[in-house]
Design a protein around this motif. Sequence first.
Motif, PDB file in Angstrom:
ATOM      1  N   ALA A  22       0.775  -1.187   0.012  1.00  0.00           N
ATOM      2  CA  ALA A  22       0.032   0.253  -0.062  1.00  0.00           C
ATOM      3  C   ALA A  22       0.884   1.125   0.153  1.00  0.00           C
ATOM      4  O   ALA A  22       0.468   2.361  -0.082  1.00  0.00           O
ATOM      5  CB  ALA A  22      -0.521  -0.350   0.855  1.00  0.00           C
ATOM      6  N   PHE A  23       1.997   1.286   0.723  1.00  0.00           N
ATOM      7  CA  PHE A  23       3.080   2.107   0.347  1.00  0.00           C
ATOM      8  C   PHE A  23       3.383   3.309  -0.485  1.00  0.00           C
ATOM      9  O   PHE A  23       4.149   2.400  -1.443  1.00  0.00           O
ATOM     10  CB  PHE A  23       4.321   2.348   0.715  1.00  0.00           C
ATOM     11  CG  PHE A  23       4.757   3.194   1.485  1.00  0.00           C
ATOM     12  CD1 PHE A  23       5.552   4.108   1.386  1.00  0.00           C
ATOM     13  CD2 PHE A  23       4.734   3.427   3.499  1.00  0.00           C
ATOM     14  CE1 PHE A  23       6.336   5.115   1.880  1.00  0.00           C
ATOM     15  CE2 PHE A  23       5.357   4.432   3.813  1.00  0.00           C
ATOM     16  CZ  PHE A  23       5.941   5.167   3.693  1.00  0.00           C
ATOM     17  N   TYR A 784      -3.556   9.641   4.459  1.00  0.00           N
ATOM     18  CA  TYR A 784      -3.262   9.113   3.682  1.00  0.00           C
ATOM     19  C   TYR A 784      -3.286   7.918   4.040  1.00  0.00           C
ATOM     20  O   TYR A 784      -3.246   6.951   4.744  1.00  0.00           O
ATOM     21  CB  TYR A 784      -1.763   9.709   2.731  1.00  0.00           C
ATOM     22  CG  TYR A 784      -1.122   8.113   1.849  1.00  0.00           C
ATOM     23  CD1 TYR A 784      -1.986   9.412   0.188  1.00  0.00           C
ATOM     24  CD2 TYR A 784      -1.189   6.912   1.118  1.00  0.00           C
ATOM     25  CE1 TYR A 784      -1.467   8.729  -0.413  1.00  0.00           C
ATOM     26  CE2 TYR A 784      -1.334   6.736   0.455  1.00  0.00           C
ATOM     27  CZ  TYR A 784      -1.287   7.372  -0.827  1.00  0.00           C
ATOM     28  OH  TYR A 784      -1.144   6.714  -1.652  1.00  0.00           O
ATOM     29  N   LEU A 785      -4.453   7.413   3.574  1.00  0.00           N
ATOM     30  CA  LEU A 785      -4.757   6.320   3.458  1.00  0.00           C
ATOM     31  C   LEU A 785      -4.582   5.113   2.186  1.00  0.00           C
ATOM     32  O   LEU A 785      -4.342   5.148   0.743  1.00  0.00           O
ATOM     33  CB  LEU A 785      -6.298   5.660   3.069  1.00  0.00           C
ATOM     34  CG  LEU A 785      -7.492   6.562   4.138  1.00  0.00           C
ATOM     35  CD1 LEU A 785      -8.368   6.452   3.463  1.00  0.00           C
ATOM     36  CD2 LEU A 785      -6.912   6.346   5.820  1.00  0.00           C
ATOM     37  N   PHE A 786      -3.320   3.872   2.783  1.00  0.00           N
ATOM     38  CA  PHE A 786      -2.950   3.136   2.098  1.00  0.00           C
ATOM     39  C   PHE A 786      -3.844   2.339   1.219  1.00  0.00           C
ATOM     40  O   PHE A 786      -5.067   1.940   1.557  1.00  0.00           O
ATOM     41  CB  PHE A 786      -2.394   2.302   2.400  1.00  0.00           C
ATOM     42  CG  PHE A 786      -2.076   2.464   3.601  1.00  0.00           C
ATOM     43  CD1 PHE A 786      -0.451   3.987   2.936  1.00  0.00           C
ATOM     44  CD2 PHE A 786      -0.444   1.752   5.119  1.00  0.00           C
ATOM     45  CE1 PHE A 786       0.158   4.701   3.817  1.00  0.00           C
ATOM     46  CE2 PHE A 786       0.027   2.388   5.312  1.00  0.00           C
ATOM     47  CZ  PHE A 786       1.035   3.825   4.899  1.00  0.00           C
ATOM     48  N   PRO A 792      -3.122   7.157  -4.895  1.00  0.00           N
ATOM     49  CA  PRO A 792      -4.384   7.328  -4.068  1.00  0.00           C
ATOM     50  C   PRO A 792      -5.166   7.242  -4.133  1.00  0.00           C
ATOM     51  O   PRO A 792      -6.000   7.136  -2.899  1.00  0.00           O
ATOM     52  CB  PRO A 792      -3.802   8.912  -4.311  1.00  0.00           C
ATOM     53  CG  PRO A 792      -2.620   8.818  -5.360  1.00  0.00           C
ATOM     54  CD  PRO A 792      -2.266   7.526  -6.259  1.00  0.00           C
ATOM     55  N   GLY A 793      -6.078   6.095  -5.197  1.00  0.00           N
ATOM     56  CA  GLY A 793      -7.403   6.076  -5.568  1.00  0.00           C
ATOM     57  C   GLY A 793      -7.722   4.692  -5.501  1.00  0.00           C
ATOM     58  O   GLY A 793      -8.224   4.571  -6.530  1.00  0.00           O
ATOM     59  N   GLY A 794      -7.325   4.099  -4.846  1.00  0.00           N
ATOM     60  CA  GLY A 794      -7.282   2.477  -5.397  1.00  0.00           C
ATOM     61  C   GLY A 794      -7.927   2.220  -4.412  1.00  0.00           C
ATOM     62  O   GLY A 794      -8.276   2.453  -3.746  1.00  0.00           O
ATOM     63  N   LEU A 795      -8.143   0.621  -4.434  1.00  0.00           N
ATOM     64  CA  LEU A 795      -8.947  -0.342  -3.438  1.00  0.00           C
ATOM     65  C   LEU A 795      -7.970  -0.349  -2.358  1.00  0.00           C
ATOM     66  O   LEU A 795      -6.171  -0.558  -2.097  1.00  0.00           O
ATOM     67  CB  LEU A 795      -8.944  -1.930  -4.015  1.00  0.00           C
ATOM     68  CG  LEU A 795      -9.423  -2.868  -3.452  1.00  0.00           C
ATOM     69  CD1 LEU A 795     -10.961  -2.926  -3.308  1.00  0.00           C
ATOM     70  CD2 LEU A 795      -9.332  -3.887  -3.735  1.00  0.00           C
ATOM     71  N   ALA A 796      -8.955  -0.017  -1.146  1.00  0.00           N
ATOM     72  CA  ALA A 796      -7.685   0.100   0.174  1.00  0.00           C
ATOM     73  C   ALA A 796      -7.821  -1.095   0.647  1.00  0.00           C
ATOM     74  O   ALA A 796      -8.347  -2.112   0.520  1.00  0.00           O
ATOM     75  CB  ALA A 796      -8.618   0.185   1.714  1.00  0.00           C
ATOM     76  N   ASP A 902      -8.936  16.967  11.532  1.00  0.00           N
ATOM     77  CA  ASP A 902      -8.313  18.375  11.907  1.00  0.00           C
ATOM     78  C   ASP A 902      -9.158  19.358  11.006  1.00  0.00           C
ATOM     79  O   ASP A 902      -7.951  19.932   9.982  1.00  0.00           O
ATOM     80  CB  ASP A 902      -7.236  18.490  12.924  1.00  0.00           C
ATOM     81  CG  ASP A 902      -6.857  17.812  14.062  1.00  0.00           C
ATOM     82  OD1 ASP A 902      -7.628  18.427  15.252  1.00  0.00           O
ATOM     83  OD2 ASP A 902      -6.830  17.250  13.879  1.00  0.00           O
ATOM     84  N   GLY A 903     -10.240  18.424   9.764  1.00  0.00           N
ATOM     85  CA  GLY A 903     -10.262  19.052   8.583  1.00  0.00           C
ATOM     86  C   GLY A 903      -9.846  18.899   7.346  1.00  0.00           C
ATOM     87  O   GLY A 903      -9.640  19.547   6.248  1.00  0.00           O
ATOM     88  N   ARG A 904      -8.177  18.119   7.491  1.00  0.00           N
ATOM     89  CA  ARG A 904      -7.506  17.726   6.717  1.00  0.00           C
ATOM     90  C   ARG A 904      -8.133  17.053   5.982  1.00  0.00           C
ATOM     91  O   ARG A 904      -7.909  15.461   6.881  1.00  0.00           O
ATOM     92  CB  ARG A 904      -5.667  17.372   6.977  1.00  0.00           C
ATOM     93  CG  ARG A 904      -5.681  19.196   7.863  1.00  0.00           C
ATOM     94  CD  ARG A 904      -4.089  19.228   7.637  1.00  0.00           C
ATOM     95  NE  ARG A 904      -3.915  20.459   8.336  1.00  0.00           N
ATOM     96  CZ  ARG A 904      -3.348  21.543   7.706  1.00  0.00           C
ATOM     97  NH1 ARG A 904      -3.845  21.434   6.321  1.00  0.00           N
ATOM     98  NH2 ARG A 904      -3.027  22.396   8.860  1.00  0.00           N
ATOM     99  N   ARG A 905      -8.286  16.633   4.965  1.00  0.00           N
ATOM    100  CA  ARG A 905      -8.747  15.366   4.003  1.00  0.00           C
ATOM    101  C   ARG A 905      -8.119  14.898   3.242  1.00  0.00           C
ATOM    102  O   ARG A 905      -7.132  15.029   3.144  1.00  0.00           O
ATOM    103  CB  ARG A 905      -9.940  16.083   2.862  1.00  0.00           C
ATOM    104  CG  ARG A 905     -10.640  14.861   2.483  1.00  0.00           C
ATOM    105  CD  ARG A 905     -12.055  15.611   1.490  1.00  0.00           C
ATOM    106  NE  ARG A 905     -12.447  17.165   2.074  1.00  0.00           N
ATOM    107  CZ  ARG A 905     -13.559  16.689   2.508  1.00  0.00           C
ATOM    108  NH1 ARG A 905     -14.374  14.982   2.655  1.00  0.00           N
ATOM    109  NH2 ARG A 905     -15.069  17.704   3.171  1.00  0.00           N
ATOM    110  N   SER A 906      -7.847  13.140   3.530  1.00  0.00           N
ATOM    111  CA  SER A 906      -6.923  12.309   3.153  1.00  0.00           C
ATOM    112  C   SER A 906      -7.778  12.232   1.593  1.00  0.00           C
ATOM    113  O   SER A 906      -8.591  12.295   1.289  1.00  0.00           O
ATOM    114  CB  SER A 906      -7.093  10.450   3.714  1.00  0.00           C
ATOM    115  OG  SER A 906      -8.505  10.388   3.377  1.00  0.00           O
ATOM    116  N   ASN A 907      -6.495  11.354   0.779  1.00  0.00           N
ATOM    117  CA  ASN A 907      -7.236  10.532  -0.618  1.00  0.00           C
ATOM    118  C   ASN A 907      -8.367   9.851  -0.755  1.00  0.00           C
ATOM    119  O   ASN A 907      -8.568   9.640   0.749  1.00  0.00           O
ATOM    120  CB  ASN A 907      -5.860   9.263  -1.253  1.00  0.00           C
ATOM    121  CG  ASN A 907      -5.652   8.899  -0.011  1.00  0.00           C
ATOM    122  OD1 ASN A 907      -5.411   9.259   0.941  1.00  0.00           O
ATOM    123  ND2 ASN A 907      -5.501   7.340  -0.281  1.00  0.00           N
TER     124      ASN A 907
END
Length: 914
Positions: A22-23, A784-786, A792-796, A902-907
């Motif tokens: 995922a990295f 950031y979500l792996f 960045p926009g893939g399968l979790a 804290d208001g900051r949005r991930s991928n």
Amino acid sequence: MRWQQKALLVPIVWCVALFWLAFPAGQHQPASATVEILRDHWGVPHVYASTAEGGFFGLGYVTAEDRILQMDLFRRRARGRLAEVFGPTAVPSDRLFRLAGVGRYCDEAAERLPAKFRSYLQAYAAGVNAWIEQHPEEIQRRFQAYGVQPYLWSEGDCICAWMAVGTLFDTLYDAAAVSEYHAFRQRAAEIGEPAALAERQVLLDDVAAVVPESEMAKNPAVYSQLKATAHMPGYQPRAVADELLTFSHAWAVDGTRSATGKPLLESDPQVSVSNPPLWYEFHLHAGEFNVRGIGVAGAPGLLIGFNQSLAWGLTALGAHSTVTFVERLAGEESYWYKGAAERIQTHLELIRVRGADPVRLLVRRTRHGFVFNELVPEPGAGELYVSYHPEIEHRRTTLQAMLEMMSARNWNEFRKAMENWYSPGVHLVYADAAGNIGYQTLLYLPLTRRTRRIAFEGWTGEDEILGRVRLDLMPHMLNPERHFISHANNLPVGSWYPYELAAATGHTNRSWRLVQLLSRPHLFTVDSFESEVHRDDVEPVVAVLFPIARRLVERLGRMDRNLDRLLAALRDWDLHYRASDPAYPAAMALASSMLTPFRRSVLSQRVGGGQGGLCRLARLLQQQYGERDEIPQDPDVRAYLLEWLQQAAQAFATGGVPPGPRNGQSQDVHRMPYQQNGPMQLPVLVREWELVSPPLACGQIGTIWSQKGNSYTQIVDLADPDRSRALLPPGISENPASRDHTNQMDLWGAGGTRPAPLGRAAVERITRDRWLISSRPYEAPDPYLFTVNGQPGGLAAAVVQRVRADGSQTYELAVWYNEILGRWEPVAVKFAEGEQVYLLLFGFRIRYRSSLDSVEVLANGIPLPVVYAGPQGVYPQLDQINVALPRFLEGAGRVELQVLVDGRRSNTVWIVIG
């Protein structure tokens, strides 16, 4: 919550596989540059790099090491998030900053900076984040009592840190302008608007002006334009109660008054010495910069400083840049403008409060600025009160001006940098190696048709802001005739000047004393600046009035028991405020009792109110009686002097003054609660970290020395900057375990300074520690979500946890690897009766959050319950979020997920729910 603990121990093989797959490619592996950090014997960091960006990275790194908790508190103040730490007591502060939209402004102002300056802020933020990520144990120790953790720094946070401190010396809104508007309208209805304006004219003491009219007249074009400009009525009571800001002083002499033939400059910002200091000192030698001085921890600019070519210092002007409007409501959601109804812009905000329910806040805006009705005790029916703050409305930042000043090389470049200064208003003194000394009144001053002390009527369209007063029309001078420049929050320019500026009406006690000291025929050195001016302990108003008042009392026979005791204690006093002198408590009683009876006296109507009027009275009496053994005949003067001594005698008798010396040693000390941050007056959570000063030699705030407010000292020798001196009490570090936490206390107590060189060889001679770090490019600190494919926009890369009613748990992957197709594919998440299903997501920049409440997970835009967010527990770099999957998602199919920290949005990532 037994299952929550187990959720952190996902089977190792799964975590390893998911983590590495995922990295994202290249993450945390940027090209690096070497930055060298030197710390001198007092802990001051000297940052060396080949590029400016590398230098700012190193500066961010060392600042976080010294002040990460203070930085976080500054950021929270500006973003309206102190209540998350301090509870309900901080809600009023949060409400103000949320209404003004300061946090949003800071982020947008950072985005609008010219690319060069934004890159500096980004490099600085990257350095801060590098230190945060590398020191989790130190973070835990410093933040433990505060119940939060610092989230990662951004370029917008740099502006937040500056605004948190800058607004201490400015104002975001002016409620007084609203009350003045209603009073003015009532009076104008009685006698007419011109007469109502004319009957309130403040009395100015032109002798006290920093810039004489003759200096402005040296530029005929500017001077003639100012003289042709209609005079703006000040609309301020003649006997103004007192000036807004009465601290700080700065001065410079040119080469004719210096033993070296080159200018000398000193700047002493006077705010209550705090623990840690309100200011942060650093030296940056990188790219086009070789500069040192003080700024604000969390922001890379210098407020006061010097480079190899020039130096500058400043004091507070006491003027703000805001304009206040009154709007008329046209309905619940609209207001009138030029006969038409315009919609009020609104949005809801939630102020999270430690130990209490959140506070819902409706934020409103009109075309003129932000609505502050919530901050007014009894707003009028049908009215909106609106504040226009130019720096916020223009999305510009004074931090840009500071950065430009740092690399300026002469007066013209420095004045060009000043064009980008917004607030707070300051008196700025300048000196350079070419031999020049200069002064500038510095503020973004909105151009309006009448005084800003009265709110404008927003509905007419006739009271709009017309622009700004140009910098060259603001009071300034270069190389004045008297060969020195000095200021201490006093009147910037005389009554001839057409525009309304500072609240000061004349001299302050310190500005008057500076003129006395610098007017002597004397060649100054760095040492004499320190010993003869910086450590001067005479309060000039007391020094003039006390001998006259004592003579008056003795000749009129107005003695009583208390007054007799006071005068006996002062019999051998030499007019110097030394805490080791037995007369010190009585002398302090004199100084503390002067203003109250003066405000009540008719003298304040005759000579002006506040400290400016008192200094004027003292100067006039000195001219009349200073060298004569006579007493005043004026009954008003007599009445004031007698009441003053009576009040001082009462204060001395009741012990309302500092204690006298014991065994010849001062007992006057200064207490510094931990992280109260001076004028911010934040609540104190760690009382055992409070500091107490050594015995002070001079605690009298009306003197130049005024040790309790000696928050920084900078003395610059423009003949050789390596001979410059500085002091930052109590020490550079906030960390109580650091040797740099209090290592300037004794020097402060003794009234000394320490070396503050610029040249590498001179720095090397005082270096204590050195190390190298590798800089890295800035990465926006969004979570950031792996994903399983590193995109960045893939399968979790997700794990499903099932918790049954009996407490038993199972784990399963939400993905599987299709060997035939050679790719990862989703495993549909199913629901079963009698169990709760949780989704475990992995990533980074999730642990750096203010609280669990500040973490949100959205599934197709729908908030999901978050039960854990933080370190994964096995792998140090891995973060984890656990969310409960509600049953209404059953059969949803592809579900897109985002995390907000804290208001900051991930991928955005996705899973499948069957």
